[in-house]
Design an enzyme around this catalytic site. Structure first.
Site: not given
Ligand code: OXD
Ligand code: MN
Length: 646
Positions: A319-320, A272, A429-430, A339, A557, A314-316, A116, A263-264, A555, A292
């Site tokens: 998804t996990n 977003k 990468s996604r 998300d 968590n 993002s990326a914290c 982004r 991209y994304g 797990g 979010h």
């Molecule tokens: C972000 C995403 O950047 O979910 O938050 O792609």
């Molecule tokens: Mn996000």
């Protein structure tokens, strides 16, 4: 290809292009009389266009006049259409098949189009203060990029006229949320990127059912996207125009315009741009919350099921957490979304949430059988991978997946040389995967009324000072926790390094309006008869003096979720501290974890928190100023007093 040709229809005869040349200066939302007149009788009704409602048709016609595509294709969302797109993208060099898996594809972007672009993402309104808090008027703000209407129109006029010449314009009618749910909203994206069409088919509900829904309710968000390219340049497999990329939102007109990136979050405009930036504006207007946040259902050993929503930048690890395999026996986690959450109090006062998306656009690096076996079980069918590395047997690999196989091709398409220490997969990468492939997708993930939310978690990557979990004392304290969230920067946007950045509610890049007003909107949620969820701040990422994580995460968590749910049940398993309510000694279930430095994990270092309070004050003053609700200053002074007295 033949199939696509069949569906295309020539929309732009030469006289049409001439006639509309004058219209090309017109920004999309301006339905000027001249513009309309030039169009009338030129875009002839065709079977495909005729299926669209008059408002959608008018939007498509204006977009055609501006962008001058060679063909227009209205997407129906069918399998046949998806296969034709795949075939086309192979021919154009955008995708290659990954023979190791079922219907999986690899896209390699232009190396300048990988994330982004927050610096080129703008919100337009008549008044700057609608977008940016007063303290930053006329300056760059960390909380929103303002663009004036004239500059907005100019940006469009400088980029869009004729930008789709020789290309096909795809019209994507899409629904954010299950089609027909009272919580869902519709958009129409026009784009010249088949990659976007294919990805939108995964990430949203799109096609014929949405065209039908539009006949019942004509409201929709207009989304215009063009990949752009420098004049005269050959069309590569990933056309884009990075130096001129711009992402524009005009909430007052329900309009999103994006140019230059495929991209994304820059191009899949439902995500977003719509679900968060425009969504947050719609949510304030209509009294709900667009956030979010992931949504998960948790069943405890007694068989009681609760849902929580969680906001992490993002990326914290959203998804996990959304797909967690709990290490505590008897617990079960089911995924509603990873998300974005749209949440609204129902008439019984229960906060109900839907996931407006239909797929996962997850960060690949770090995903493995150890960290997220459920994601690994979800992504190797019907998935587009973007910027991951390719293995010799037609599979994929990324950092954190396990040992690197021999003979990798890196994300730029070059043989990977590990000695050079450059990553094989791009850090952002996604995978883009249908949500219903997730083996633990929640039975109610598409429920029209949404799932009931019992707790909200907020958090970020805080290597120092911030305890594993803190419960807010009350709603205003929870809002303060959200407003003061900070986290280490990630690769999802163009930030360099691992600086700890303010990221209130994990929404910093996604606010559609003035952050002070956003906080006020949250503060206005308590009303008679409403059951407010409890609010917690979590930090899975605290490190010791040697830089080692203090908490195992993933797990485990579930142990924190167990405490959270017990608190939701009113169990007195807490202690009061200067920061809020922490687990009472021994209350967090750590059975079987081996030695843990619980003291450090939960410590509240006085000097750190005095500095944190100063930093929050500076942030509030410099970034928000007068627009910050008084309640936040009151919470800050409570924090300072509590720390001083500790
Ligand atoms: C972000 C995403 O950047 O979910 O938050 O792609
Ligand atoms: Mn996000």
């Amino acid at each position: 290809m033949r199939f696509l040709k069949m569906l295309h229809f020539k929309t732009v005869p030469e006289d049409y292009v001439k006639k509309t040349a004058q219209c090309a200066q017109v920004a999309l939302s301006c339905s000027r009389a001249a513009h309309q007149a030039a169009l009338r009788g030129v875009v002839k009704p065709t079977p495909q266009l005729a299926t669209l409602t008059p408002k959608v048709r008018a939007f498509v016609e204006r977009s055609v006049a501006l962008c001058e595509p060679e063909h227009v294709h209205v997407c129906d969302g069918s399998e046949a259409e998806a296969s034709a797109l795949l075939q086309l993208m192979q021919q154009q060099g955008t995708l290659r098949q990954l023979p190791k898996y079922e219907n999986c594809w690899l896209a390699r972007t232009d190396p300048a189009d990988v994330a982004r672009v927050e610096s080129r993402t703008f919100i337009c309104s008549e008044k700057e203060r609608d977008v940016v808090p007063v303290a930053r008027a006329g300056q760059k703000s960390a909380l929103g990029n303002y663009i004036a209407p004239l500059d907005y129109d100019k940006a469009v006029a400088e980029r869009f006229p004729g930008c789709m010449r020789g290309r096909t314009m795809y019209v994507i009618p899409f629904s954010m949320g299950p089609v027909g749910s009272p919580l869902s909203k519709i958009g129409v994206e026009v784009t010249d990127s088949p990659y976007v069409v294919y990805s939108m088919r995964t990430m949203t509900r799109m096609g014929a059912s949405v065209v039908d829904a539009l006949r019942k309710d004509e409201h929709f968000v207009r989304c215009l996207h063009a990949v752009g390219r420098p004049a005269g340049a050959a069309t590569p497999g990933w056309p884009c125009d990075p130096p001129r990329t711009i992402i524009l939102h005009r909430p007052a007109d329900n309009e999103i315009i994006s140019y230059g990136s495929g991209y994304g979050g820059n191009s899949l405009l439902g995500k977003k741009c719509f679900a968060l930036r425009l969504g947050s504006v719609l949510a304030r207007r209509e009294g709900w919350l667009a956030e979010h946040m992931l949504i998960v259902g948790i069943t405890d050993p007694k068989g009681r099921k609760r849902y929580i929503a969680a906001a992490f930048p993002s990326a914290c690890g959203k998804t996990n957490l959304a797909m967690m395999t709990p290490s505590l026996p008897g617990y079960k986690v089911e995924c509603v979304g990873d998300d974005i959450a749209w949440m609204k109090f129902d008439d019984k006062g229960v906060l109900r949430a839907i996931n407006p998306e239909n797929g996962f656009f997850g960060v690949a690096p770090g995903t493995s059988e150890a960290t997220n076996p459920i994601a690994m079980a979800s992504v190797f069918r019907n998935t587009v991978f973007t910027n991951v590395a390719e293995t010799a047997d037609g599979g994929v690999w990324w950092e954190g997946m396990g040992d690197a196989p021999q003979a990798l091709i890196d994300w730029k398409g070059q043989p990977w040389d590990p000695s050079k220490k450059t990553p094989a997969a791009h850090p952002n990468s996604r995978f883009c995967t249908p949500a219903d492939q997730c083996p633990i997708i929640d039975g109610d993930w598409e429920s029209a009324e949404g799932v009931p939310i019992s707790a909200i978690l907020l958090g970020g990557r805080r290597p120092a000072g911030v305890p594993l979990v803190v419960e807010a004392r009350d709603w205003n304290h929870g809002v303060f926790m959200g407003a003061t969230m900070r986290s280490e920067a990630t690769a999802a946007a163009e930030h360099a390094g691992k600086v700890v950045m303010h990221d209130p509610f994990a929404m910093r890049p996604f606010f559609g309006y003035n952050f002070g007003e956003y906080v006020r909107h949250w503060l206005a949620m308590p009303r008679a008869g409403r059951q407010l969820p409890k609010v917690f701040h979590v930090n899975w990422f605290r490190k010791d003096q040697q830089g080692k994580f203090l908490w195992p995460g993933f797990g485990d968590n579930a142990r924190v979720l167990d405490w959270v749910l017990r608190r939701c049940d009113g169990e007195p398993c807490h202690q009061d501290t200067p920061l809020g309510l922490l687990p009472a000694p021994g209350a967090l279930n750590t059975e079987g974890l081996g030695p843990l430095n619980m003291e450090e994990l939960f410590s509240i270092p006085r000097d750190f928190w005095m500095q944190e309070a100063d930093c929050i004050e500076k942030y509030f003053t410099e970034e928000v100023g007068e627009d910050l609700p008084q309640e936040m200053w009151e919470e800050l002074s409570k924090l300072r007093n509590n720390i001083q007295q500790s």
